[in-house]
Design an enzyme around this catalytic site. Structure first.
Site, PDB file in Angstrom:
ATOM      1  N   ILE A 208       5.185  10.516  -3.383  1.00 27.84           N
ATOM      2  CA  ILE A 208       4.750   9.132  -3.696  1.00 27.84           C
ATOM      3  C   ILE A 208       4.547   8.282  -2.444  1.00 27.84           C
ATOM      4  CG2 ILE A 208       5.665   9.029  -6.047  1.00 27.84           C
ATOM      5  CD1 ILE A 208       8.176   7.657  -4.928  1.00 27.84           C
TER       6      ILE A 208
ATOM      7  N   ARG B  17       3.849   8.651   2.241  1.00 30.33           N
ATOM      8  CA  ARG B  17       3.863   9.438   3.476  1.00 30.33           C
ATOM      9  C   ARG B  17       3.723   8.522   4.672  1.00 30.33           C
ATOM     10  NH1 ARG B  17       0.421  13.526   2.322  1.00 30.33           N
ATOM     11  NH2 ARG B  17       2.088  14.934   1.759  1.00 30.33           N
TER      12      ARG B  17
ATOM     13  N   ALA C  23       4.738   8.212   9.346  1.00 24.37           N
ATOM     14  CA  ALA C  23       4.677   8.909  10.635  1.00 24.37           C
ATOM     15  C   ALA C  23       5.807   9.918  10.784  1.00 24.37           C
ATOM     16  CB  ALA C  23       4.728   7.896  11.765  1.00 24.37           C
ATOM     17  N   PHE C  24       6.975   9.632  10.183  1.00 24.94           N
ATOM     18  CA  PHE C  24       8.145  10.484  10.377  1.00 24.94           C
ATOM     19  C   PHE C  24       8.418  11.426   9.214  1.00 24.94           C
ATOM     20  CE2 PHE C  24       8.965   6.766  13.062  1.00 24.94           C
ATOM     21  CZ  PHE C  24       9.169   7.404  14.274  1.00 24.94           C
ATOM     22  N   GLY C  25       7.725  11.258   8.120  1.00 25.12           N
ATOM     23  CA  GLY C  25       7.976  12.137   6.966  1.00 25.12           C
ATOM     24  C   GLY C  25       7.323  11.606   5.717  1.00 25.12           C
TER      25      GLY C  25
ATOM     26  N   VAL D 184       8.053  10.433   1.166  1.00 26.73           N
ATOM     27  CA  VAL D 184       8.975  10.094   0.070  1.00 26.73           C
ATOM     28  C   VAL D 184       8.543  10.885  -1.161  1.00 26.73           C
ATOM     29  CG1 VAL D 184       9.964   8.244  -1.323  1.00 26.73           C
ATOM     30  CG2 VAL D 184       9.291   7.781   1.022  1.00 26.73           C
TER      31      VAL D 184
ATOM     32  N   ASP E 217      10.709  -7.173   9.228  1.00 27.67           N
ATOM     33  CA  ASP E 217       9.462  -6.553   8.743  1.00 27.67           C
ATOM     34  C   ASP E 217       9.286  -6.838   7.249  1.00 27.67           C
ATOM     35  OD1 ASP E 217       7.107  -5.181   8.856  1.00 27.67           O
ATOM     36  OD2 ASP E 217       7.993  -3.196   8.760  1.00 27.67           O
TER      37      ASP E 217
END
Length: 1388
Positions: free
Chosen positions: A98, A100, A102-104, A106, A214
């Site tokens: 569901i 995506r 830079a690090f992985g 979900v 953020d």
């Protein structure tokens, strides 16, 4: 009585016991640290540490170290076992990806055991270490794990393997607020609700001592009830004691970042929680308008707008926003010193924007949300976008040659909300069988409980879903009722507007009839003029015929001569081409011969190589057979080793069973010893009790005997009484004897038990001796087997050495085979290349023949076109003259209208003079009134004196109040000190148990003092209340005095009334004059508007005609260039030039360039994308057409002057960071002059030009400070100018978009080149264009750069619009997202 000391203890036993107690206390503290999930050495962290050490050390290069190898041999197996027992990714079924990043990514997952649905976040360890930042995930994990807030997404567990970190979180099926805003037009009511929830969520994070940094709709998720929760805490930072944060880098998303955070880049960043409130303001604006307030296609644009927020913040006119909403947005989007929320959340909560009847700040989470997601199941992911599968290879850590410690940064990441490790109390000292039974029973009960809980939760879910449906139905009913009322009101409004429109229609029809008459009159005039023109044309033709008859004979002769010349020229060209073709044919035949010879040589080489290859293959087969035999020997050896290992493992198992038996025996022995000691204690206690009771009985007996003797001596007469007494005594004696017998029987039983225990101990000692003997025998067997294993390992090592030698030989031979194969491939490639050369030459020969035929055909077509274009050009010239005449007539009309306007202004001036006379009269009346007012002022003075006296009284009263407040404050301080003392005493109580009585007495005293203090406080509070009531009474009295009317003299009252009447009359006259004036003004304004509309229409027609003229000019230019090219070709062919002399430039002549390009729609590529236009570049103009049909009809969309071009360049990722990454290499930018578009209807809203306070001027540049998180290089020193997390301070010119390090400016280095673009921002524009490919983009840029004038164009003060950016007027479309009225159950 003092009890005797135990027989088996040493003299210093009490000291040892005290030492044991202290050791136990330290062990408890250590256990508490291990149990505490927030502790850095909790159980999970220790297991992580062991696991990561084994993973980081388990490499061949590191195993050479003896210590590392020993460590791995010891812990490798147990670590594998731990990994198998711990939670892992295989425990979950992946439903869907569901998200995506830079690090992985979900994933939506379902737990296999519990069947519960979660969102699982995967973070790649390799990516985090590669990008030199692996600390951001700690804050996210800690906040979600320990927050316990309904506004934060909860973390259920976190675990890891050698590649990824896993965070299992609660699933939010409502999606994020970006999805909601894209599906709905968010009304102010909804915006109010979601903003309030965001405020409460941020307050929860601030109360934890953190700043989010953020805040954006992407990080706001909706649960199944439609309520909001915050996520993604990777940018969170801990506040210091003052509530501030120190940070040198700008963190956050460009559109939502605050000015103070932007200023922090490269300097001392020092800001507080107010940076989050700025982001809330941006979010509220985006919900109501549909776009962020500081939107720009480039990063520099957004940053410059944010820094200049005072001028750049503006609300669009086409969207309705309430005054309260605007005030709140402005209060958020200001400087941090004045920003709303700086002094706490209560400031924001008290804002008038949030006032409503449906919810308040306390019950908002219990109320129904504006949008409740309709879910089909617990794994419904319709509110999330579909994400493509990542087919790329997953990068992993390379095999290291030295210790790297890639796993060390992630130690302690593992977390479980319900930690089962060490959760039970220390085990009781009971039998193992009872414990196992109890554990089995508890497990069964837990299973039943779990099943019941699941059933309950399903029932609760069903109930909640029904309640939600009821709520949604109620809300829909309310909405429909409101919509009905709105429709009724709307219908009434529509009916009233219809009536007005009908009236206007009648007026327009009348005007239309008048205009039609005028048009008919004009048409008659035009027909007469056309007739005159036709008659003149006939006369001209007659004259031409007469002239032609005399010239026919001469023309025929000339034509024949021309034909002869042309035939000769054609003959020459054909002979030349024939000669050329002969030459090329001879050359090609030579090349073919050479190629054939080369081919033969290569074939010979190929044969030799094949023979060599066959020899090598035979050798290879022999080697393979040898290898197989070796492998067989090896397998046989490995089988023997396996057998031995099996025997060893069997023996080890026997050893383990022996050890377990020993342990059991020792346990039983300990238990029996403990029982023995307990029985001894009981026995000693019983003996002491018995002796004590015996002594008591003996004493009582002695006393009774003494009494008996005395009674016998004294009372001999009363025998009967004595006998009764003796009977009673004998009964008592019997009872005592019975008790004694019972005690003796108990003693015998205890002694029997002791004997049995001693027998058991002796039996167990025998068993122990036997087991020890067995153990010794097993150890001896183990030593023998170990020696066998050593001998076998030596043999295996010898075999491996032999095998390595064989493998080296094999490698050498395979290398030789590979080299031969490579040489064979090269020869084949050369052969293929020569064959291709031959084919190409044949194709070129055929193409040359075709080109010659095409050129002949084109010559004829172009001649026909030239004749047609000459005819059209004459026609257009006549049309232009007619248009000029019409234009002159219209200018005359304009002058007449201006004269009328001046006459009206003169009339207005005269009316103004009359107004002044009336005003003078009014002034005289005012004088009389002022006299009356002076008398009134005297009375008011007396009133002021009384007010001053009251104020003095109030001041005294205030002083008294302040004194009382001070006394209350001092009492409160004493109260605080007393409470702190109580807390200190409570701590001391735990540490000093021996002084408990003293501390309790002190506490009771303190409590008494506290009660007395509270009583005093209550008295003072009563006094305060009485003072407040007195104060309110005084204020009310003052109000009465202020409102009381003073009596005025009757004599002056009549004069005032008379003057008031006169004043009223004057006012009435003034009103009537004003009404007349306004009527005249309206009348003249209507006429003026009509005139302006006509002028606008005429100017639009003129612009369109000018644009068509420009397109015609470009067509004529094209035809001329083609003619010139043909003439040049003819001349060159007659001279006899070679075929390779003239090279065409991409199929177009040097002066002309055309093709399809895309323009951004409404300057917003993110929302509206690109639109295709056909673009033609001539020597003077750049013409944009909607289609090729428009090009044929000479109907351009936009025209630009090439003389006014400043700069053309390809863009970078920072210029168009919203564009797709695939599109960036195809986009380029044009900068050109724009000296007046005021008379043109703007297609897009013009952005206001703010102050240039944030620009740094240097060598003509206007630099803006920025940061680059995308790959970019400095254009001055060519070094990297970017970093993913901590980029260096950078500058970018807002004109020419050159990028460089800020250090070059600070150090005053002369590396930076001067600005290529010199222009005024108010008279300049930039345009982004998208080509079909990167090659086309390069072609367009290179060709347009050549056309830029060397000197920049000077702005013409008298020019109206140079260059023209003439666009067709399109309908004004709303910028808002398309509305959606259906329920949110949509495919994402």
């Amino acid at each position: 009585m003092s009890r005797p000391p135990p027989t088996g203890k040493m003299p210093g036993a009490p000291e040892a016991a005290a030492g044991d107690g202290a050791g136990a206390g330290r062990q408890r503290k250590l256990e508490a640290l291990i149990r505490d999930p927030r502790s850095p050495i909790n159980v999970e962290s220790l297991l992580d540490g062991l696991n990561s050490l084994v993973l980081d050390l388990d490499f061949p290069a590191l195993r050479k170290n003896k210590n590392i190898d020993n460590f791995l041999n010891r812990y490798e197996k147990i670590v594998k076992k731990i990994r198998g027992l711990q939670m892992k990714a295989e425990d979950y079924d992946v439903v869907k990806v569901i998200g995506r990043g830079a690090f992985g990514e979900v994933q939506l997952v379902r737990h296999k055991a519990s069947q519960k649905v979660y969102a699982m976040k995967l973070l790649s360890k390799f990516e985090m270490i590669k990008r030199s930042d692996s600390a951001f995930f700690w804050e996210e994990r800690d906040i979600m794990a320990f927050a316990n807030s309904p506004w934060v997404v909860q973390l259920f567990c976190a675990f890891q393997d050698d590649r990824y970190l896993y965070m299992v979180m609660e699933y939010m099926p409502g999606g994020d607020l970006v999805n909601l805003m894209s599906n709905y037009d968010v009304p102010e009511k909804w915006a109010k609700f979601y903003t309030a929830e965001v405020v409460l969520a941020l307050d929860a994070i601030h109360s934890m001592g953190l700043i989010h940094r953020d805040v954006k709709p992407d990080n706001m998720l909706l649960d199944k009830h439609g309520h909001l929760k915050l996520a993604d805490f990777g940018t969170c930072m801990k506040m210091d004691e003052t509530g501030m944060v120190h940070c040198d880098t700008a963190v956050g998303t460009p559109d939502y970042i605050s000015p103070e955070v932007l200023k922090s880049q490269g300097g001392d960043g020092y800001y507080g929680r107010e940076c989050d409130w700025w982001s809330v303001g941006v979010f509220l604006f985006e919900m109501l308008v549909g776009d962020t307030p500081f939107y720009a296609d480039s990063l520099v644009g957004t940053y410059s707008k944010i820094m200049d927020h005072k001028n750049s913040l503006c609300f669009p006119e086409d969207t309705e926003i309430s005054k309260h909403a605007k005030n709140l947005i402005c209060a958020f989007l200001t400087d941090r010193e004045v920003r709303l929320g700086r002094n706490g959340v209560e400031e924001i909560k008290s804002a008038s924007f949030f006032k409503n009847d449906q919810w308040n700040w306390d019950n908002i989470r219990e109320t129904a949300a504006p949008v409740v997601p309709e879910l089909s199941s617990d794994i419904d992911s319709s509110n999330f976008d579909d994400i493509e599968d990542d087919k790329g290879d997953v990068e992993t850590f390379p095999i290291p040659k030295a210790f790297v410690g890639n796993q060390l940064p992630f130690i302690g990441f593992t977390y479980f909300r319900e930690n089962l490790l060490l959760s039970d109390s220390p085990p009781c000292r009971e039998n193992d069988a009872i414990q196992t039974r109890k554990s089995e029973e508890s497990q069964e009960i837990q299973k039943k409980l779990y099943a019941l809980e699941e059933h309950l939760s399903s029932e609760v879910q069903a109930k909640e879903e029904l309640e939600q449906k009821c709520k949604s139905i109620n809300t829909r009913l309310e909405k429909t009722a409101k919509e009905l009322e709105e429709e009724i009101t709307f219908r009434k409004n529509v009916e009233s507007t219809l009536r007005q429109l009908e009236r206007e229609k009648a007026l327009l029809q009348h005007k239309n009839a008048e205009y039609q008459r005028k048009a008919d009159h004009e048409a008659d005039k035009k027909r007469n003029l056309e007739n005159d023109v036709n008659s003149l044309k006939d006369q001209l033709e007659d004259l031409k015929k007469r002239n032609q008859s005399s010239q026919i004979s001469t023309e025929k002769v000339n034509q024949l001569q021309k034909q002869l010349d042309e035939a000769n020229a054609l003959l020459r060209t054909e002979s030349d081409t024939a000669a050329r073709l002969r030459k090329t044919q001879a050359e090609s035949s030579k090349q073919i011969q050479q190629l054939e010879s080369n081919n033969r040589d290569l074939q010979d080489k190929n044969c030799l190589l094949e023979t060599a290859k066959l020899k090598l293959e035979k050798e290879f087969i022999n080697l393979q057979s040898a290898l197989e035999s070796e492998r067989r020997d090896r397998t046989h050896g490995s089988e023997i080793i396996n057998d031995l290992q099996g025997r060893i493992s069997g023996l080890e198992e026997d050893l383990k069973t022996g050890k377990t038996l020993l342990a059991k025996v020792e346990l039983e022995k300990r238990q029996l010893q403990e029982k023995l000691t307990d029985l001894e204690k009981e026995k000693s206690n019983m003996e002491i009790d018995m002796t004590y009771q015996l002594k008591v009985i003996q004493q009582s007996l002695e006393q009774e005997e003494a009494e008996h003797k005395t009674t016998k001596a004294r009372l001999a007469d009363k025998n009967k009484i004595y006998e009764s007494i003796e009977e009673a005594k004998s009964e008592a004696m019997k009872e005592m004897e019975k008790k004694l017998l019972e005690e003796r029987s108990l003693k015998q039983k205890v002694e029997n038990l002791l004997l049995e225990a001693e027998k058991r101990c002796s039996i167990l000692d025998c068993d122990l001796k036997q087991s020890q003997q067995k153990l010794n025998e097993l150890l001896k067997q183990k030593d023998v087997l170990n020696e066998d294993v050593r001998n076998l390992t030596l043999k295996i090592e010898q075999e491996t050495q032999k095998r390595c030698l064989m493998q080296n030989d094999l490698k050498m031979q395979t290398q030789q085979v590979n080299t031969l194969k490579m040489s064979e491939k090269q020869i084949k490639q050369e052969n293929n290349h020569l064959m291709e050369m031959k084919m190409n030459l044949e194709k070129q020969n055929a193409e040359l023949r075709k080109e010659r035929q095409d050129a002949d055909g084109q010559m004829k077509e172009l001649q026909d076109q030239l004749e047609a274009e000459q005819y059209f050009s004459t026609l257009y010239k006549t049309q232009v003259r007619e248009l000029k005449e019409e234009n002159e007539e219209k200018t005359k009309l304009c002058k007449e209208l201006q004269q009328k306007k001046q006459d009206l202004q003169d009339e207005r001036d005269s009316l103004a003079a009359q107004l002044e006379i009336t005003l003078t009269k009014a002034d005289s009346e005012q004088l009389a009134r002022s006299i009356a007012e002076e008398q009134y002022s005297d009375l008011e003075k007396e009133k002021i004196m009384k007010e001053l006296e009251i104020k003095e009284m109030m001041a005294r009263h205030k002083q008294e109040l302040t004194e009382k407040d001070a006394t209350i404050a001092s009492l409160e301080e004493t109260n605080r000190t007393l409470t702190s003392d109580v807390a200190n005493l409570a701590n001391e109580k735990e540490e000093l148990n021996n002084k408990l009585k003293d501390t309790q007495e002190q506490l009771s005293k303190l409590k008494d003092e506290e009660i007395s203090a509270a009583a005093i406080k209550a008295q003072f509070e009563k006094q305060l209340l009485t003072e407040r009531t007195l104060k309110t009474q005084a204020v009310n009295k003052l109000a009465e005095i202020m409102n009381r009317k003073e009596p005025v003299k009757r004599g002056s009252d009549t004069d005032v009334r008379r003057k008031e009447k006169e004043n009223r009359k004057l006012h009435m006259e003034l009103k009537s004059e004003r009404e007349k004036l306004t009527q005249q003004m309206i009348k003249y304004q209507k006429e003026l508007n009509e005139m302006q509309a006509q002028i606008a229409e005429e100017s639009q027609i003129r612009i369109e005609l000018q644009m068509t003229l420009d397109s015609k000019d470009s067509d004529i230019e094209q035809l001329r260039s083609q003619l010139q090219a043909l003439h040049i070709g003819m001349d060159s062919s007659s001279i006899g030039s070679g075929p390779g002399d003239a090279e065409p430039d991409d199929g177009f002549p040097e002066s002309r360039l055309e093709g399809w390009l895309s323009l951004p729609v409404r300057n917003n590529t993110k929302k509206f994308g690109w639109v295709k236009k056909y673009v033609i570049v001539s020597s003077k103009k750049i013409l944009f057409y909607d289609s090729e049909q428009d090009k044929e009809q000479s109907n351009p969309y936009m025209v630009l002057d090439i003389d006014k071009l400043f700069h053309v360049r390809p863009v970078t990722q920072t210029d168009v960071y919203r564009a797709d990454a695939k599109e960036i290499p195809r986009i380029f930018q044009i900068l050109y002059a724009n000296e007046g578009e005021s008379k043109k209807e703007p297609e897009f809203p013009v952005e206001p030009v703010g102050e240039k306070s944030n620009y740094i001027c240097h060598k003509g540049h206007e630099f803006i400070p920025t940061l680059y998180h995308f790959p970019t290089n400095c254009e001055a020193c060519m070094k990297p100018l970017w970093h993913m997390f901590k980029p260096p301070p950078a500058l970018e010119c807002s004109r020419c978009h050159i990028k460089c390090h800020k250090d070059h400016m600070d150090k005053k280095e002369e590396i930076i080149a001067p600005c290529k673009v010199y222009y005024d921002i108010s008279s300049a524009k930039n345009l982004l264009l998208l080509a079909n490919s990167t090659e086309e983009q390069q072609k367009w840029v290179s060709r347009l750069v050549k056309k830029i004038p060397k000197k920049p164009p000077a702005p013409d003060p008298f020019a109206r619009s140079s260059p023209r950016t003439s666009m067709k007027i399109q309908q004004n479309q709303s910028i808002r997202r398309p509305s959606r009225q259906l329920a949110p159950n949509k495919p994402s």
